[in-house]
Design an enzyme around this catalytic site. Structure first.
Site, PDB file in Angstrom:
ATOM      1  N   SER A 144       0.841  -1.199   0.000  1.00  0.00           N
ATOM      2  CA  SER A 144       0.000   0.000   0.000  1.00  0.00           C
ATOM      3  C   SER A 144       0.874   1.247   0.000  1.00  0.00           C
ATOM      4  O   SER A 144       1.624   1.513   0.952  1.00  0.00           O
ATOM      5  CB  SER A 144      -0.906   0.013   1.232  1.00  0.00           C
ATOM      6  OG  SER A 144      -1.602   1.238   1.253  1.00  0.00           O
ATOM      7  N   HIS A 198      -1.272  -1.108  -4.331  1.00  0.00           N
ATOM      8  CA  HIS A 198      -2.542  -0.760  -3.685  1.00  0.00           C
ATOM      9  C   HIS A 198      -2.535   0.743  -3.418  1.00  0.00           C
ATOM     10  O   HIS A 198      -1.624   1.266  -2.752  1.00  0.00           O
ATOM     11  CB  HIS A 198      -2.697  -1.551  -2.382  1.00  0.00           C
ATOM     12  CG  HIS A 198      -4.021  -1.347  -1.710  1.00  0.00           C
ATOM     13  ND1 HIS A 198      -5.170  -2.009  -2.093  1.00  0.00           N
ATOM     14  CD2 HIS A 198      -4.384  -0.535  -0.683  1.00  0.00           C
ATOM     15  CE1 HIS A 198      -6.183  -1.622  -1.332  1.00  0.00           C
ATOM     16  NE2 HIS A 198      -5.733  -0.717  -0.456  1.00  0.00           N
ATOM     17  N   ASP A 239      -4.678   3.977  -1.973  1.00  0.00           N
ATOM     18  CA  ASP A 239      -5.785   4.369  -1.106  1.00  0.00           C
ATOM     19  C   ASP A 239      -6.180   5.822  -1.319  1.00  0.00           C
ATOM     20  O   ASP A 239      -5.411   6.731  -0.994  1.00  0.00           O
ATOM     21  CB  ASP A 239      -5.359   4.215   0.365  1.00  0.00           C
ATOM     22  CG  ASP A 239      -5.211   2.762   0.764  1.00  0.00           C
ATOM     23  OD1 ASP A 239      -6.179   2.004   0.571  1.00  0.00           O
ATOM     24  OD2 ASP A 239      -4.130   2.393   1.262  1.00  0.00           O
ATOM     25  N   MET A 292      -8.611   8.739  -0.146  1.00  0.00           N
ATOM     26  CA  MET A 292      -9.481   9.104   0.987  1.00  0.00           C
ATOM     27  C   MET A 292      -9.927  10.548   0.846  1.00  0.00           C
ATOM     28  O   MET A 292      -9.120  11.414   0.496  1.00  0.00           O
ATOM     29  CB  MET A 292      -8.710   8.969   2.297  1.00  0.00           C
ATOM     30  CG  MET A 292      -8.129   7.594   2.517  1.00  0.00           C
ATOM     31  SD  MET A 292      -7.189   7.560   4.057  1.00  0.00           S
ATOM     32  CE  MET A 292      -6.541   5.903   3.984  1.00  0.00           C
ATOM     33  N   HIS A 322      -8.315   1.706  -4.218  1.00  0.00           N
ATOM     34  CA  HIS A 322      -9.299   1.535  -3.142  1.00  0.00           C
ATOM     35  C   HIS A 322      -9.876   2.909  -2.813  1.00  0.00           C
ATOM     36  O   HIS A 322      -9.198   3.743  -2.198  1.00  0.00           O
ATOM     37  CB  HIS A 322      -8.562   0.916  -1.931  1.00  0.00           C
ATOM     38  CG  HIS A 322      -9.399   0.755  -0.712  1.00  0.00           C
ATOM     39  ND1 HIS A 322      -8.848   0.468   0.521  1.00  0.00           N
ATOM     40  CD2 HIS A 322     -10.737   0.832  -0.510  1.00  0.00           C
ATOM     41  CE1 HIS A 322      -9.811   0.376   1.423  1.00  0.00           C
ATOM     42  NE2 HIS A 322     -10.967   0.606   0.827  1.00  0.00           N
ATOM     43  N   MET A 360     -11.958   5.302  -0.756  1.00  0.00           N
ATOM     44  CA  MET A 360     -12.637   5.523   0.520  1.00  0.00           C
ATOM     45  C   MET A 360     -13.253   6.907   0.450  1.00  0.00           C
ATOM     46  O   MET A 360     -12.810   7.853   1.114  1.00  0.00           O
ATOM     47  CB  MET A 360     -11.633   5.393   1.677  1.00  0.00           C
ATOM     48  CG  MET A 360     -11.312   3.949   1.998  1.00  0.00           C
ATOM     49  SD  MET A 360      -9.779   3.759   2.904  1.00  0.00           S
ATOM     50  CE  MET A 360      -8.639   3.734   1.536  1.00  0.00           C
ATOM     51  N   MET A 369     -11.952  -5.133   5.018  1.00  0.00           N
ATOM     52  CA  MET A 369     -11.141  -4.238   5.851  1.00  0.00           C
ATOM     53  C   MET A 369     -10.881  -4.933   7.192  1.00  0.00           C
ATOM     54  O   MET A 369     -11.809  -5.298   7.907  1.00  0.00           O
ATOM     55  CB  MET A 369     -11.877  -2.912   6.103  1.00  0.00           C
ATOM     56  CG  MET A 369     -12.037  -2.031   4.869  1.00  0.00           C
ATOM     57  SD  MET A 369     -10.505  -1.697   3.983  1.00  0.00           S
ATOM     58  CE  MET A 369      -9.489  -0.964   5.258  1.00  0.00           C
ATOM     59  N   PHE A 411      -6.554   5.035   8.054  1.00  0.00           N
ATOM     60  CA  PHE A 411      -5.154   5.193   8.450  1.00  0.00           C
ATOM     61  C   PHE A 411      -4.394   3.875   8.301  1.00  0.00           C
ATOM     62  O   PHE A 411      -4.957   2.804   8.516  1.00  0.00           O
ATOM     63  CB  PHE A 411      -5.057   5.657   9.914  1.00  0.00           C
ATOM     64  CG  PHE A 411      -5.767   6.960  10.155  1.00  0.00           C
ATOM     65  CD1 PHE A 411      -5.117   8.178   9.926  1.00  0.00           C
ATOM     66  CD2 PHE A 411      -7.085   6.976  10.572  1.00  0.00           C
ATOM     67  CE1 PHE A 411      -5.781   9.380  10.107  1.00  0.00           C
ATOM     68  CE2 PHE A 411      -7.768   8.180  10.759  1.00  0.00           C
ATOM     69  CZ  PHE A 411      -7.117   9.381  10.530  1.00  0.00           C
ATOM     70  N   GLY A 412      -3.107   3.998   7.977  1.00  0.00           N
ATOM     71  CA  GLY A 412      -2.240   2.833   7.984  1.00  0.00           C
ATOM     72  C   GLY A 412      -1.735   2.601   9.398  1.00  0.00           C
ATOM     73  O   GLY A 412      -1.979   3.416  10.305  1.00  0.00           O
ATOM     74  N   GLY A 413      -1.084   1.485   9.601  1.00  0.00           N
ATOM     75  CA  GLY A 413      -0.403   1.242  10.868  1.00  0.00           C
ATOM     76  C   GLY A 413      -1.277   0.839  12.038  1.00  0.00           C
ATOM     77  O   GLY A 413      -0.827   0.870  13.190  1.00  0.00           O
ATOM     78  N   ASP A 448      -7.195  -6.059   3.877  1.00  0.00           N
ATOM     79  CA  ASP A 448      -6.574  -4.748   3.915  1.00  0.00           C
ATOM     80  C   ASP A 448      -6.535  -4.193   5.345  1.00  0.00           C
ATOM     81  O   ASP A 448      -7.575  -3.856   5.913  1.00  0.00           O
ATOM     82  CB  ASP A 448      -7.360  -3.792   2.999  1.00  0.00           C
ATOM     83  CG  ASP A 448      -6.668  -2.465   2.804  1.00  0.00           C
ATOM     84  OD1 ASP A 448      -5.527  -2.297   3.264  1.00  0.00           O
ATOM     85  OD2 ASP A 448      -7.288  -1.578   2.174  1.00  0.00           O
ATOM     86  N   GLY A 449      -5.319  -4.113   5.897  1.00  0.00           N
ATOM     87  CA  GLY A 449      -5.128  -3.502   7.210  1.00  0.00           C
ATOM     88  C   GLY A 449      -4.455  -4.419   8.210  1.00  0.00           C
ATOM     89  O   GLY A 449      -4.933  -5.522   8.476  1.00  0.00           O
ATOM     90  N   GLY A 450      -3.319  -3.967   8.697  1.00  0.00           N
ATOM     91  CA  GLY A 450      -2.631  -4.705   9.760  1.00  0.00           C
ATOM     92  C   GLY A 450      -2.037  -6.037   9.340  1.00  0.00           C
ATOM     93  O   GLY A 450      -1.789  -6.899  10.188  1.00  0.00           O
ATOM     94  N   GLY A 506       0.911  -2.250   4.101  1.00  0.00           N
ATOM     95  CA  GLY A 506       1.452  -0.898   4.017  1.00  0.00           C
ATOM     96  C   GLY A 506       2.633  -0.709   4.925  1.00  0.00           C
ATOM     97  O   GLY A 506       3.803  -0.850   4.533  1.00  0.00           O
ATOM     98  N   SER A 507       2.357  -0.428   6.202  1.00  0.00           N
ATOM     99  CA  SER A 507       3.445  -0.104   7.126  1.00  0.00           C
ATOM    100  C   SER A 507       4.400  -1.280   7.349  1.00  0.00           C
ATOM    101  O   SER A 507       5.594  -1.070   7.561  1.00  0.00           O
ATOM    102  CB  SER A 507       2.884   0.399   8.457  1.00  0.00           C
ATOM    103  OG  SER A 507       1.882  -0.453   8.905  1.00  0.00           O
TER     104      SER A 507
END
Ligand code: DX5
Ligand code: ZN
Length: 218
Positions: free
Chosen positions: A9, A34, A36, A38, A67, A69, A138, A144-146, A176-178, A198-199
């Site tokens: 991401s 990816h 994002d 927003m 993606h 948002m 999700m 937010f990332g991270g 998507d996420g974490g 991402g992170s």
């Protein structure tokens, strides 16, 4: 087991070194970019929009997984097609006429994706699953990332996989996420086809190696 796809991401990239980070993805084992988008309304954060994606698209050598948002995502379907988007994902929660948006995305020559917030049950997609190329589950609250991975996601993946098999659809499941090396394998065993990271990737000392590590796990 088929290899799952890895989609770094760009939200977690260094925006002051965007070309460098795009080249990192190009030269890594990653499969997709990816991206994002927003709007500060659907989610409490503003990321980047068309001009930045246009710049990324000039250097990217892998498919663009966008993606959205944003509220009323149907307003921008053609613009994202013109930017070279491969898969365009809209949020279920932001789409009053989801079926219509899916058709419009396909008419523009893109694959159609639907994202579900953590609180949205996968059963809401039963009637449209044949028209969906990708469901983005999700595994954090979007914006937010991270953030940390929500454990209930494993159960959602299994439920969604069941719906897809029962209907005979060929829909891919994206998480998507974490995502990290701690949950990647289990997610793929539950039925995930694409992992966004991402992170975990861009925050690593060696992002290329980290992508390789993820790819080897899944
Ligand atoms: C969150 C975004 C994600 C985000 C993931 O709203 O949709 O794509 O970049 O970031 P990590 O992997 O850091 O959770
Ligand atoms: Zn995303």
């Amino acid at each position: 087991m088929t290899k799952a796809l890895i989609a770094p991401s760009i939200l977690a990239a260094d925006f002051a070194n965007l070309q460098r980070d795009v080249e990192m993805v190009n030269n890594s084992d990653a499969d997709w970019f990816h991206l994002d988008v927003m709007d500060g309304v659907f989610v409490p954060n503003i990321s980047f929009g068309m001009p930045v994606i246009e710049a990324i698209s000039r250097h990217a050598k892998k498919p663009l997984d966008v993606h959205l948002m944003i509220v009323q995502p149907e307003r921008y379907i053609r613009e994202f097609a013109l930017l070279g988007t491969d898969t365009l994902t809209v949020h279920f929660e932001a789409s009053t006429h989801l079926h219509c948006s899916l058709q419009a995305i396909k008419t523009e020559g893109m694959k159609a994706g639907v994202a579900l917030n953590p609180h949205t049950n996968v059963a809401v997609l039963k009637d449209t699953i044949m028209d969906i190329d990708l469901v983005c589950l999700m595994s954090v609250n979007p914006g937010f990332g991270g953030q940390s991975f929500i454990e209930n996601t494993y159960e959602k993946v299994r439920e969604l996989k069941k719906i897809i098999s029962e209907k005979g659809a060929s829909t891919k499941i994206e998480i998507d996420g974490g995502v990290t090396d701690k949950n990647a394998k289990e997610l793929v065993l539950a039925g995930a086809d694409v992992l966004v990271a991402g992170s975990y990737v861009f925050g690593a000392d060696n992002p290329t190696q980290t992508v390789k590590h993820l790819k080897q796990l899944v």
